[in-house]
Structure formats: C-alpha cells, structure tokens
Scaffold this motif. Sequence first.
Motif, PDB file in Angstrom:
ATOM      1  N   PRO A 292       0.591   4.497   4.588  1.00 40.47           N
ATOM      2  CA  PRO A 292      -0.786   4.930   4.678  1.00 40.47           C
ATOM      3  C   PRO A 292      -1.743   5.056   6.213  1.00 40.47           C
ATOM      4  CG  PRO A 292       0.220   3.176   5.880  1.00 40.47           C
ATOM      5  CD  PRO A 292       1.537   3.043   5.557  1.00 40.47           C
TER       6      PRO A 292
ATOM      7  N   VAL B 266      -6.577   2.707   4.795  1.00 43.55           N
ATOM      8  CA  VAL B 266      -6.184   1.186   4.156  1.00 43.55           C
ATOM      9  C   VAL B 266      -7.268   0.717   5.549  1.00 43.55           C
ATOM     10  CG1 VAL B 266      -5.097  -0.488   5.368  1.00 43.55           C
ATOM     11  CG2 VAL B 266      -4.081   0.843   3.782  1.00 43.55           C
TER      12      VAL B 266
ATOM     13  N   ARG C 251       0.940  -1.584  -0.010  1.00 43.29           N
ATOM     14  CA  ARG C 251      -0.169   0.040  -0.023  1.00 43.29           C
ATOM     15  C   ARG C 251       0.534   1.465  -0.338  1.00 43.29           C
ATOM     16  NH1 ARG C 251      -5.408  -1.169   1.764  1.00 43.29           N
ATOM     17  NH2 ARG C 251      -5.737  -3.596   1.110  1.00 43.29           N
TER      18      ARG C 251
END
Length: 865
Positions: A577, A636, A573
């Motif tokens: 995040p 996320v 990611r």
Amino acid sequence: MEKAVNEGECREVRDDADGVWSGSWVAERLGVELAGDGRLTGLLGLALRRNPKRAHLLVSNVLGKHVPQSPSVVYGYGVELGRRVRDLLGDDEARRAVVLGYAETATGLGHSVADGLGLAPYLHSTRRPVAGVTPAGGFEESHSHATSHLLLPEDPALFTGDGPLVLVDDEFSTGNTVLNTVRDLHARYPRRRYVVVALVDMRSAADAGRLADFAEEIGARVDLVAAASGTVRLPEGVLQKGQELVARYASESAAEGSSAGAGPSWPVAQFPAPLEGAADTPPSGARGTARPAPTGPHPDDDGTAPHTTRIDLHWPADLPDGARHGFTPAHRARLEAALPAMAARIAEALPHNARRVHILGFEELMYAPLRLARELERATDIEVRYSTTTRSPVLAVDDPGYAIRTRLAFPAHDDPADGPGERYAYNVAGAGFDAVVAVVDSAADTPALHAPDGLLSRLAAHTPRVLLAVIPSYAPERPSMLPEPLRGPAFSSYAPEEVGWLLQDLSDVTLEAPTEEREEAIQSGGAHYAESLPVEYQPTEQYQELFHAALKESAARIAQAVGVVTETVLAERPPRPVLVSLARAGTPVGILMRRWARHRHGLDLPHYAVSIVRGRGIDANALRWLARHHDPRDVVFVDGWTGKGAITRELAQALKEFEKSDGITGFDPEIAVLADPGSCVRTYGTREDFLIPSACLNSTVSGLISRTVLRADLVGPDDFHGAKFYRELAGTDVSVAFLDAVSARFPEVADAACAQAKELLATDRSPTWEGWAAVERISEEYAIHDVNLVKPGVGETTRVMLRRVPWKVLARAGAGSDLDHVRLLAEQRGVPVEEVDGLPYTCVGLIHPKYTRGATGADGKAVSV
C-alpha cells in the motif's frame, strides 16, 4: 481514377478459389465444427496456436488482422454494424453513446463501428501504458496471451455520462471479456444500457444465459449486434490434441529448416504464386498490367533499411493516430479531409508498375492504415490488401484448408512494457505483393524496426519494394506539472524517507491570529478556519512533564494499536500500500505504520501527507499527483483518530466529487486510524478513547509543521494546500522522540498485535456511528445546536483547548490519567470540567457558542493577520 466502393456493403466472402474452406485442415484433425449461420465458413477459418487456455483460433477473413483482405470489405463490415447500432439506439441515444473497442484485434473494427454510428466518440483499450496518463479503468481478457487491458482516455469525463456504452470485439465467444469490462466500468460509471457488437457471436447457450443473468444483476439492458452467429463444437480432449499437433508440426519444421525469419520452432510456408483465396474478394474496377519488379535502388530510398522507402504522409498536426486516448467526431472530420492527399502520397511513392499492394498496419494501430488502404483502393486501379502485425503466435501450415499459410517473425520494435518478444505478420510472405507499405506510429519507428532481423528486412525478402509510413504517436497534453513532495530537513523535522509532504511551504507568510479573533471570524462566517492559523501554544514546563509521563505510560499501548491497524491494512488492502496521511494528526501515525511494516515485514512503503479541510474537501492537486505516480487503488488514507466522523464523511464526499471532475477513479475513501472511539471506520488499531500523546501538542510533536492552510490569495487552482515549517521551535521539538519511543516497543507487542489483528479480521467491524449520535445529543442537550462546536474524544478535546475558545469540558466519571493534560489546560484557561455519567467518550470538548461579529479582513472573509 476513383472506383465506386460502397463503404456500408458487407460483401459475401467466399471460400478458397478451389472450394476449400480455410478451416477444414483443423476440423479434419481435431474434430472442431462451426455450427449455425451459413455465412460462418466464409467469415471464419481455423488455425492452431500455442496457448494453454485454447488450442484453436478463429481466424476472421474480414477483420484485417491475420488475413490480408480488401480494405473496403474490412471497413464495410464495421460501418454496417455501426449503422445497425444507430438504428437500434436511435439518434438521440446514439449522440450520448461511447464506443469502446478491444486491443489489439478489434481496435480498427471498433473505430469502423463508431464511424457507422457517426455521432459518438470512440476509445479502444490498450496494452501500452503511457507516462502521465492515468487509467480510467482496466480489465482482463482471460483467454488471451496478453491479458491486461488499460483504458487511457485523454478526457477523463469520457465515461462519466450515462449514455449507452457500445463494446466492440471481433468475436463474442464466451462473453468473459465483455463481462469483465462491464463489471469494472459499471462499478465506476454505472449506466442503464450496453450494446455488445461483434463480427461473429459464437457463444454457447450457457454463455448466452450468463450475459442475460449479469444484465439482470446490474439492472441494465444489454443488446447484442453481430454479423453472423453460431457455435464452436469442441470434442473431448481437443486442447491436448491441439497442443500435440502444434508440437509435432513445429518439430517437423525445425528439423527440415525454415526461412524468412520464422524462428526455430514455427514453420513458414511460402505460396508458389500470388494467393487468391478465402480472404480475397477482389474490388471492382480495372487492374493494371503486371510487369517485372523493378531492380536497383529506388530514387526515394533513404538508407534506413534495404529496399525501404520512407513516405512523409503529412499527417495533420495534433490529430490522434488512433483511439488509444479517444477519437471524437471532430477528429473524424479532420481525418476524412486529409485522407485523399495522404493516399496520393503513398501512390506516388509506389513503383510505377505496382499491380498488387499490401498495406500492413501495426498491432493496435489498425484504423489509420485501414483508412489509408481504403482510400488508395478507391483512388487507384491497384489491387490493395490490408492486414496488420500481431502479438499472437499462431502455427503456419501451407495448406489451402488452413487459415494461416505463412508467417513472418521479427522482434518487437516499440519497446513494449512487458519486455521484448516476437511479433508476427501472417499470410504476407509468398502472397505476390509488388510492394508492401508498413504503417507504424513514431513510438515504433525504432532501430529494431530497421535492424537486419527487423520487420522491414523480413518484408524485403518477400516483395520487391518496402515502403514505410510513420504516423506521429499522439501524446495527450499533460496538465500543469505539480512540484515534488517537500521533505525534511528542508521542510519538517522528520527524516526525508519518513514522509513526503504534498504541500506548499508558506513559512514566510504571517498567518497566525489571536485565538479569540479567529473564533469570532469563524463562527460569524467571516472566515473559514483554514484561512488562518492559531498562535502556536508554547507548553509550560509542567505540561511538558505531563507529555513525557504520558508517553512513557502509553508507548506500548500505542505501539500495539499501530501494529493492529498496520496488519489489518496489509491483510485487506493492496500488498504494497501507499500510505497517505491526513496532515497533520495523521502524519505521525502514518510514519509509525511505515516503521511497523518495515520492522515486521521488511516493506519500504511510500508515505505522503496531504491536506483535507472540513467543508472544502481534500486537496485535489495532491490526488492528481498521487494518481500520476501511483495506482489510486494502492492508496490507503491514514488519520490519527476519529471523533464524530466528520473527516471520514468529508473524504468520502470529496472523492466522489473528484471522480466526477477529473474522471480519476480507484481512491478508497475508507480511512485507517489508530483509534476509532466514534466507531466511524472499519480499519483501526483500537476503539478505546485514550490519550495519544501526539494529540497533546501542536507542531512540536508533528514535525514542526503547522495545521494546513487553504486561502484563495495564497493557494491557486494549480497549487497544493499550504502549511508552515516552524524552524524556530526546534529547541522544544519532540516529534522524533515520540516516534522513537513508540517504535522501540514494537518487538514486545508484535505477537499480541498480530493476534489481535487476526481476531479483528474475523469479526464484524462495520461502523455504528455511535459517536455521531452522541454528538447530536450533546449539541441539543447543551443548547449549542451546532455539531461542529462539539469535539468528542481526548484528541479533539485537546485541540479545542490548544486552538479554539473552549466553553467547557465534559469528562467521563472516573476518567484517570488520560485526562491529566486536559485538566491542566482547562485550569490554565479557566475552563470548567464537568463529570458526566454514561459518556461514550473519555471526554468531550465544547467550543464556546457565543461570539461577536468582527475580526475580518478587507474582503470580509479573511482573518486580519
């Protein structure tokens, strides 16, 4: 006196009065050639720039950026291209189209194309971020000196239709910018048709083929409309030769000394007389008689800068200054009505003997100055020229065969997001203008504009009179302001930095109802489960002992799963995040992931908790708050575990609906979970179904926060979902003890967790949804016929025992201590536990499928409280 100027006529633009092409200087020295349409040398000149990606610059004579030009010529080219697009699409498709122009050079051209199209709204990309406005997309312009573009429409629905998207740029050279744009937007807002519009199409055959291949790849039609076409032929080593040429001329200029604010390394040439050259196609009509420039103070001077007169245009209230946030046909009609009076105010402020006047726009602010210039040209006998300032650094050479004859350099004056730097105005110095009217937006009307080395002072050195017109910077109306996140100790027993709750505090509202009443109301359809709260389970001493024993036994196992899921997130990611846990089961996991990132990587990740409700979706106001404070692509979502995957599906569907309603894109529906026994997600710490002690209790292991509440009389359309803070249960709170027990094991499991995460990243982790299949099978086998009453996994079974009316528990044969707390709860509530062979979960809780109607409030829906 009004002159007749045909706005749709693209007049031929001739070479220099001496017959010298304004690209010959570069062509002779570098061997660059323009091949193709015979009109190319009239439309384009050549210059050199300091850019590691491309040495030459195609300088448009009709764009109104680098070369002063008759505003009617500039506007006429854009309008004519727009009319051709309308003919191509037809009126029905034109009404459904959206026109998108590129910053900074094509903002005015794109607007003119939209005017020619006549029926479509217009938006241009921008390099200026605007507080409170969430990007609807963005893309990269690979060859530019400032590559990043933002799309900031006021109406997020601007791109959500499926009508044609018309993309407008000044030149179509490689096609990379268009491909990047379409790739970004098509992924978010797919459509069947695109039209690319440019003044000149200079692609090679290979680049033309790439666009055709890309159109086939995405299954869309892509048309191209251009005023002229051809190619640029570049000899071997042209980039290095161009850079050497730039360095030599810059060095010679620095050695000789330069004037007019050129800076130490770029030459500024001055024309000996007013320039009548490649860019100048004089408008029709009579001209005034030249007189000596006036001397002494002008009666309208306000002292803001030497020789500067400020003009109040009386710009219409709430009319956008451009299309940074969108410009509709209704806006266009308002502007058309206001233009004559505004141009008259400029004419009144000019020196009475002005014969030759320049309207100078400002970077992305091209269209409004262009329209003012064109209206002044139409309504007076003044020779009007138009161009704008720019970010692009270009070498200036005082030669008729070179497109950039002079250069003024000055500091940026609009507080740009990428920091201070030089800006430029080309071919204005030495051009013999009796007055220059600088048009800026209010964001750029700063002390730097009026400083001794600022734009106005630079202009004053080259014209007898400088005028300043300031257009109010348009700021979209911001939606109602949402409150800041709730934090402990005022809300929850967690430390304030551990989590921010995007919830409203309903602690003073009685929401609890007896479990049996809630179950009857929920199953009868009389109430939704999120409209009330179960009475908080108060654990017995024996149950508390089980919790602490389970925590001691499983802390290292949980710590390793935390490490695995966090390392996976950090690998796949965004680099930093934003953790957004689904309250409340996801919140302890989100805090542990945040602690792991800090322990292992020194990262201090933001963490918020939001509400998601089965059948109602995720809290849209929480998403709006996140989008205003963070890039949605960095978010996320985190949960504790998966059961049958209902919340996973709920989140994906809710985000689709949110994109449609708000036009805000970028949120990834994939959830990161500690445990994924249902095989419903790709990002997890483990797929084993084992006891996570935070599932054993309710609020006393979740920061003393209740399950979230969504009820119409308590949660309005502009409110976050609600929850309660059970301060009175502080004496039995183990929330922080749970976190500390797990995070204390981080050092001993770190190597194993990182190795396991590396192995997982190299494997196929695609969800199989085997849990969902098992739930459907159990629902039918036990004649329940409602998957919502089947709760698989240790965590979900525990929830059934604590919050709902359980019917029975199915336990995998041989399940050990992971089920000790479930067996105790079952014994306390008189619920049978059946051992089942081949169960894919450690256990499954079944909610009682028998119910009676009742337990509803006066409205027939809300549970009586």
